[in-house]
Design a protein around this motif. Structure first.
Motif, PDB file in Angstrom:
ATOM      1  N   ARG A 295      67.273  28.335  -8.090  1.00 57.47           N
ATOM      2  CA  ARG A 295      67.933  27.052  -9.148  1.00 57.47           C
ATOM      3  C   ARG A 295      66.867  26.595  -9.756  1.00 57.47           C
ATOM      4  O   ARG A 295      66.266  25.559  -9.376  1.00 57.47           O
ATOM      5  N   PRO A 296      66.554  26.933 -10.925  1.00 58.84           N
ATOM      6  CA  PRO A 296      65.550  26.652 -11.837  1.00 58.84           C
ATOM      7  C   PRO A 296      65.655  25.139 -12.281  1.00 58.84           C
ATOM      8  O   PRO A 296      64.681  24.631 -12.750  1.00 58.84           O
ATOM      9  N   GLU A 297      66.945  24.976 -12.460  1.00 58.58           N
ATOM     10  CA  GLU A 297      67.332  23.650 -13.054  1.00 58.58           C
ATOM     11  C   GLU A 297      67.064  22.410 -11.761  1.00 58.58           C
ATOM     12  O   GLU A 297      67.256  21.263 -12.277  1.00 58.58           O
ATOM     13  N   GLN A 298      66.802  22.789 -10.858  1.00 60.05           N
ATOM     14  CA  GLN A 298      66.767  21.741  -9.582  1.00 60.05           C
ATOM     15  C   GLN A 298      65.748  20.783  -9.717  1.00 60.05           C
ATOM     16  O   GLN A 298      65.503  19.662  -9.585  1.00 60.05           O
ATOM     17  N   SER A 299      64.536  21.199 -10.476  1.00 63.44           N
ATOM     18  CA  SER A 299      63.292  20.637 -10.572  1.00 63.44           C
ATOM     19  C   SER A 299      62.330  21.247 -11.400  1.00 63.44           C
ATOM     20  O   SER A 299      62.390  22.232 -11.402  1.00 63.44           O
ATOM     21  N   ALA A 300      61.360  20.303 -11.860  1.00 65.05           N
ATOM     22  CA  ALA A 300      60.207  20.775 -12.624  1.00 65.05           C
ATOM     23  C   ALA A 300      59.281  20.030 -12.012  1.00 65.05           C
ATOM     24  O   ALA A 300      58.865  18.837 -12.150  1.00 65.05           O
ATOM     25  N   THR A 301      58.053  20.757 -11.766  1.00 66.23           N
ATOM     26  CA  THR A 301      56.657  20.232 -11.293  1.00 66.23           C
ATOM     27  C   THR A 301      55.547  20.498 -12.554  1.00 66.23           C
ATOM     28  O   THR A 301      55.469  21.556 -12.780  1.00 66.23           O
ATOM     29  N   VAL A 302      55.121  19.228 -12.907  1.00 61.58           N
ATOM     30  CA  VAL A 302      53.949  19.359 -13.800  1.00 61.58           C
ATOM     31  C   VAL A 302      52.670  19.300 -13.514  1.00 61.58           C
ATOM     32  O   VAL A 302      52.417  18.328 -12.561  1.00 61.58           O
ATOM     33  N   LEU A 303      51.854  20.124 -13.724  1.00 58.32           N
ATOM     34  CA  LEU A 303      50.634  20.136 -13.127  1.00 58.32           C
ATOM     35  C   LEU A 303      49.458  19.973 -14.322  1.00 58.32           C
ATOM     36  O   LEU A 303      49.728  20.191 -15.302  1.00 58.32           O
ATOM     37  N   ALA A 304      48.302  19.466 -13.911  1.00 56.34           N
ATOM     38  CA  ALA A 304      47.506  19.098 -14.831  1.00 56.34           C
ATOM     39  C   ALA A 304      46.947  20.226 -15.778  1.00 56.34           C
ATOM     40  O   ALA A 304      46.993  20.215 -16.874  1.00 56.34           O
ATOM     41  N   ASN A 305      46.662  21.353 -15.187  1.00 53.70           N
ATOM     42  CA  ASN A 305      46.187  22.662 -15.665  1.00 53.70           C
ATOM     43  C   ASN A 305      46.920  23.617 -15.559  1.00 53.70           C
ATOM     44  O   ASN A 305      46.604  25.139 -15.848  1.00 53.70           O
ATOM     45  N   GLY A 306      47.927  23.657 -15.033  1.00 50.71           N
ATOM     46  CA  GLY A 306      48.787  24.801 -14.594  1.00 50.71           C
ATOM     47  C   GLY A 306      48.558  25.301 -13.338  1.00 50.71           C
ATOM     48  O   GLY A 306      47.575  24.886 -12.808  1.00 50.71           O
ATOM     49  N   PRO A 307      49.469  26.339 -12.769  1.00 51.78           N
ATOM     50  CA  PRO A 307      49.312  26.786 -11.410  1.00 51.78           C
ATOM     51  C   PRO A 307      47.998  27.751 -11.339  1.00 51.78           C
ATOM     52  O   PRO A 307      47.896  28.583 -12.149  1.00 51.78           O
TER      53      PRO A 307
ATOM     54  N   GLN B  94      62.383  26.455  -5.125  1.00 52.93           N
ATOM     55  CA  GLN B  94      63.324  26.164  -6.039  1.00 52.93           C
ATOM     56  C   GLN B  94      62.768  25.295  -7.036  1.00 52.93           C
ATOM     57  O   GLN B  94      61.614  24.715  -6.945  1.00 52.93           O
ATOM     58  N   GLY B  95      63.491  25.368  -8.345  1.00 56.89           N
ATOM     59  CA  GLY B  95      62.699  24.624  -9.684  1.00 56.89           C
ATOM     60  C   GLY B  95      61.769  25.581 -10.165  1.00 56.89           C
ATOM     61  O   GLY B  95      61.737  26.677  -9.964  1.00 56.89           O
ATOM     62  N   VAL B  96      60.981  24.762 -10.921  1.00 55.65           N
ATOM     63  CA  VAL B  96      59.887  25.333 -11.961  1.00 55.65           C
ATOM     64  C   VAL B  96      58.683  24.567 -11.650  1.00 55.65           C
ATOM     65  O   VAL B  96      59.084  23.619 -11.406  1.00 55.65           O
ATOM     66  N   VAL B  97      57.521  25.360 -11.919  1.00 55.80           N
ATOM     67  CA  VAL B  97      56.263  24.617 -12.081  1.00 55.80           C
ATOM     68  C   VAL B  97      55.487  24.975 -13.285  1.00 55.80           C
ATOM     69  O   VAL B  97      55.437  26.384 -13.635  1.00 55.80           O
ATOM     70  N   MET B  98      54.987  24.342 -14.243  1.00 58.42           N
ATOM     71  CA  MET B  98      54.152  24.458 -15.079  1.00 58.42           C
ATOM     72  C   MET B  98      52.967  23.831 -15.567  1.00 58.42           C
ATOM     73  O   MET B  98      53.086  22.597 -15.159  1.00 58.42           O
ATOM     74  N   GLY B  99      52.059  23.952 -16.294  1.00 51.65           N
ATOM     75  CA  GLY B  99      51.261  23.075 -16.798  1.00 51.65           C
ATOM     76  C   GLY B  99      51.601  22.053 -17.814  1.00 51.65           C
ATOM     77  O   GLY B  99      52.550  22.182 -18.448  1.00 51.65           O
ATOM     78  N   LYS B 100      50.803  20.971 -18.078  1.00 53.08           N
ATOM     79  CA  LYS B 100      51.220  19.799 -18.864  1.00 53.08           C
ATOM     80  C   LYS B 100      51.294  20.431 -20.112  1.00 53.08           C
ATOM     81  O   LYS B 100      52.259  20.027 -20.843  1.00 53.08           O
ATOM     82  N   SER B 101      50.663  21.239 -20.895  1.00 52.93           N
ATOM     83  CA  SER B 101      50.831  21.595 -22.208  1.00 52.93           C
ATOM     84  C   SER B 101      52.026  22.563 -22.411  1.00 52.93           C
ATOM     85  O   SER B 101      52.792  22.388 -23.327  1.00 52.93           O
ATOM     86  N   ASP B 102      52.266  23.128 -21.492  1.00 49.10           N
ATOM     87  CA  ASP B 102      53.640  23.999 -21.473  1.00 49.10           C
ATOM     88  C   ASP B 102      54.803  22.985 -21.270  1.00 49.10           C
ATOM     89  O   ASP B 102      56.039  23.303 -21.976  1.00 49.10           O
ATOM     90  N   PHE B 103      54.471  22.085 -20.646  1.00 44.16           N
ATOM     91  CA  PHE B 103      55.775  21.232 -20.388  1.00 44.16           C
ATOM     92  C   PHE B 103      56.200  20.429 -21.766  1.00 44.16           C
ATOM     93  O   PHE B 103      57.184  20.224 -22.008  1.00 44.16           O
ATOM     94  N   GLN B 104      55.016  19.970 -22.413  1.00 45.11           N
ATOM     95  CA  GLN B 104      55.242  19.515 -23.785  1.00 45.11           C
ATOM     96  C   GLN B 104      55.614  20.204 -24.556  1.00 45.11           C
ATOM     97  O   GLN B 104      56.346  19.664 -25.709  1.00 45.11           O
ATOM     98  N   ARG B 105      55.405  21.569 -24.748  1.00 46.60           N
ATOM     99  CA  ARG B 105      55.843  22.357 -25.673  1.00 46.60           C
ATOM    100  C   ARG B 105      57.278  22.733 -25.127  1.00 46.60           C
ATOM    101  O   ARG B 105      58.125  22.797 -26.296  1.00 46.60           O
ATOM    102  N   ASN B 106      57.644  22.932 -23.928  1.00 45.83           N
ATOM    103  CA  ASN B 106      59.196  23.155 -23.573  1.00 45.83           C
ATOM    104  C   ASN B 106      60.043  21.976 -23.491  1.00 45.83           C
ATOM    105  O   ASN B 106      61.337  22.272 -23.887  1.00 45.83           O
TER     106      ASN B 106
END
Length: 613
Positions: free
Chosen positions: A99-111, A177-189
């Motif tokens: 379930r990718p829509e369950q959550s998004a975790t934002v990391l400082a520099n990506g995983p 569950q969910g997705v995780v991405m870096g801060k700049s990807d989050f800001q783009r998406n």
């Protein structure tokens, strides 16, 4: 799970095809990954220009585990609406339960991606099974309601891959569950959008207009954001705001099945087909439903002119233009303040028209304009009929009419703090007409509210306050309040939810305070500057003083910060973002910042600038 990774490994050029005419980019699944060894700190996906959509590549035949990981992580940051390409990297069972829509975790520099060794540090020897660890430093989370919350601490999760015995293909069979991405990807998406509901206990004026309350959420910016936001609006407010707001949409209201997406026509009109639950609403509720939609969607698409709500079979329920919506509900950002107010060199209250480009201010009618008593700070009611002022010594709060012939009367609140800094804060008004002020006396700290500015002061409970209030600004909607709270010599900017009665029914309370500027440890001044935005003057740890806009949910804002200004002790902004920012600087007195210009001096001897509120 995200592509925002950067660091010191050798990179191979990725295969990417850009379709300028279509506004699309295909990301290669095997780009920027080493052939063996640890998979860590890989290059982030480049920021794309506005309007460019990014699509990922499915896994290649006989793709190796590192290529499967890279391709999957890249796919999570693409603009694939249902993550269909990302699911191609999963086994059938994993694709069904993920379930990718369950959550998004934002990391400082990506995983960082590291092959997980066996217990005891032994190398993995199983040629059909591998585990990778995803690690990083958390910045924020977005939950299943699309609500953003700042976060910190380390992140660690595992992804397991297996090799199919028949096909020989590697696929991911276990993942979080969910997705995780870096801060700049989050800001783009992702993009932040305000949904709008109505305050449960607040109305304005003799007509009893409902008061609109902004509820910010994050949606994927290039994946039909309009339809996403409408679905989110219909689903109801976020959990934090839910106890103090209401929605006019009947429970169970949703878009009709089979609606492919929502888009305005060439006249900027939007038709919203709803299920039969919406048909139960009467004409007044239907107008309120359309108002919620218009306020929400104009926040996303400012050119939207009107909405029409339809029931099953194309039956028209109601329609509404933007002009009618502004009269159907009270909306803070649509209220244009008539005057800017401040104290002159003789501590008298003066004002000038909001749109003035000059520097001449005139004394207000009434005792504060006549200088009957010197003031330290003031607050003018939202209707600009009443003023509250704290005396020069900080001990007493007075309330007076902004009309000739009025009298100041007795103090309505008094403080026994030992110093000016330990006495009353600047007062603040909400749209309901209630007046708020805090007593900073460390021996007896209190937050008060006065009904309609003239009732008996009622102490407000704050059971979870992590320190002592240094400043307070109530939101226009009357259900949120911004607090500067001090503990151990550090200040933080918090947003609390106002519940008019606590669980015992005894008194109002401010509950669940949350950070609006998690990286600031000193906050000199702040003001509301939009429906879900504040302007703050403060300092990061080890940094210099700065002025910036912040969101109530603690998320970062796109766009430039206000121009730098030294010695700022007070700041005034309006929810109407067209109104110039005004500040009091120890060096320059009262200054203002018109749009597209530099700071301009207004009154060298003036202090304590405020807009209504």
């Amino acid at each position: 799970m995200g592509a925002d990774r950067e660091g010191g490994v050798r990179h191979r050029p990725g295969r990417a095809v850009a379709f300028a005419a279509c506004g699309a980019v295909l990301l290669a699944g095997c780009a920027s990954m080493p052939d063996s060894g640890d998979l860590r700190d890989v290059e982030s996906t480049p920021r794309q220009e506005t309007g460019v959509r990014v699509f990922a590549m499915p896994p290649a035949d006989d793709a190796q585990p590192n290529e499967i990981m890279q391709g999957f992580l890249e796919a999570l940051t693409s603009d694939d609406p249902q993550y269909d390409t990302a699911r191609k990297y999963l086994t059938t069972d994993a694709a069904r339960t993920w379930r990718p829509e369950q959550s998004a975790t934002v990391l400082a520099n990506g995983p960082s991606v590291v092959r997980d060794p066996q217990p005891g540090g032994r190398e993995v020897t199983d040629t059909s099974s591998l585990t990778y660890a995803l690690t990083g430093n958390r910045v924020a989370t977005v939950d299943d309601q699309q609500a953003y919350a700042p976060a910190d601490g380390s992140y660690s999760n595992k992804v397991h891959l297996s090799k199919d015995a028949k096909s020989g293909q590697w696929r991911i069979d276990k993942l979080p569950q969910g997705v995780v991405m870096g801060k700049s990807d989050f800001q783009r998406n992702y993009t932040s959008v305000n949904k709008y509901y109505f305050a449960s206990t607040t109305t304005v004026g003799t007509t009893g207009q409902p008061v609109a309350v902004a509820d910010p959420v994050f949606v994927r910016g290039k994946v039909d954001p309009m339809t996403q936001v409408v679905r989110s609006l219909l689903a109801g407010p976020t959990s934090w705001l839910g106890p103090v707001v209401r929605s006019s949409f009947p429970t169970g209201t949703a878009l009709q099945k089979g609606v492919p997406g929502l888009a305005p026509d060439d006249q900027n009109r939007l038709t919203v087909p709803l299920n039969d639950k919406a048909s139960r609403a009467g004409s007044v509720k239907c107008t309120e439903m359309a108002t919620q939609l218009l306020f929400t969607l104009r926040n996303l698409t400012p050119t939207l002119e009107s909405v029409e709500l339809q029931g099953p079979g194309g039956h028209r329920l109601c329609d509404l233009t933007g002009e009618r919506a502004d009269s159907a509900a009270w909306h803070a950002s649509a209220q244009h303040p008539e005057y800017l107010y401040f104290l002159d060199g003789k501590h008298r209250l003066v004002r000038m028209p909001t749109g003035s480009t000059g520097t001449s201010a005139v004394r207000v009618p009434g005792p504060l304009g006549e200088g009957e008593r010197e003031m330290q700070s003031v607050a003018v009611s939202r209707d600009e009929h009443t003023v509250a002022g704290v005396g020069a010594d900080g001990k007493s709060l007075y309330v007076s009419s902004l009309a000739a012939g009025g009298s100041l009367g007795e103090a309505v609140v008094s403080s026994q703090g030992a110093t000016v800094a330990d006495r009353l804060t600047t007062p603040s008004w909400d749209a309901r007409g209630d007046l708020w002020v805090a007593d900073r006396d460390p021996r007896h700290p209190k937050l008060y509210v006065m009904d309609q500015g003239g009732g008996k002061p009622v102490e407000v409970a704050i059971p979870e306050l992590p320190g002592r209030i240094r400043d307070v600004r109530v939101a226009a909607d009357g259900v949120r309040v911004a607090l500067v709270v001090e503990k151990d010599g550090k200040q933080s900017l918090l947003i609390g939810r106002i519940e008019r009665e606590d669980k015992s029914g005894a008194r109002p309370a401010v509950v669940e305070p949350r950070s609006a500027a998690p990286d600031l440890e000193q906050v000199t001044a702040m003001s509301w500057a939009g429906d879900s935005r504040l302007v703050a003057v403060g300092q990061e740890q080890g940094g210099v003083h700065q002025m910036r806009y912040v969101q109530v949910d603690g998320s970062a804002l796109d766009g430039p910060a206000p121009a730098a200004l030294s010695g700022v002790k007070a700041i005034a902004a309006s929810e109407d973002e067209r109104v110039p920012l005004v500040a009091y600087s120890e060096d320059d007195g009262i200054v203002r910042l018109p749009s597209g210009a530099q700071w301009q001096k207004v009154d060298k001897d003036g202090t304590a600038p405020v807009y209504p509120g």
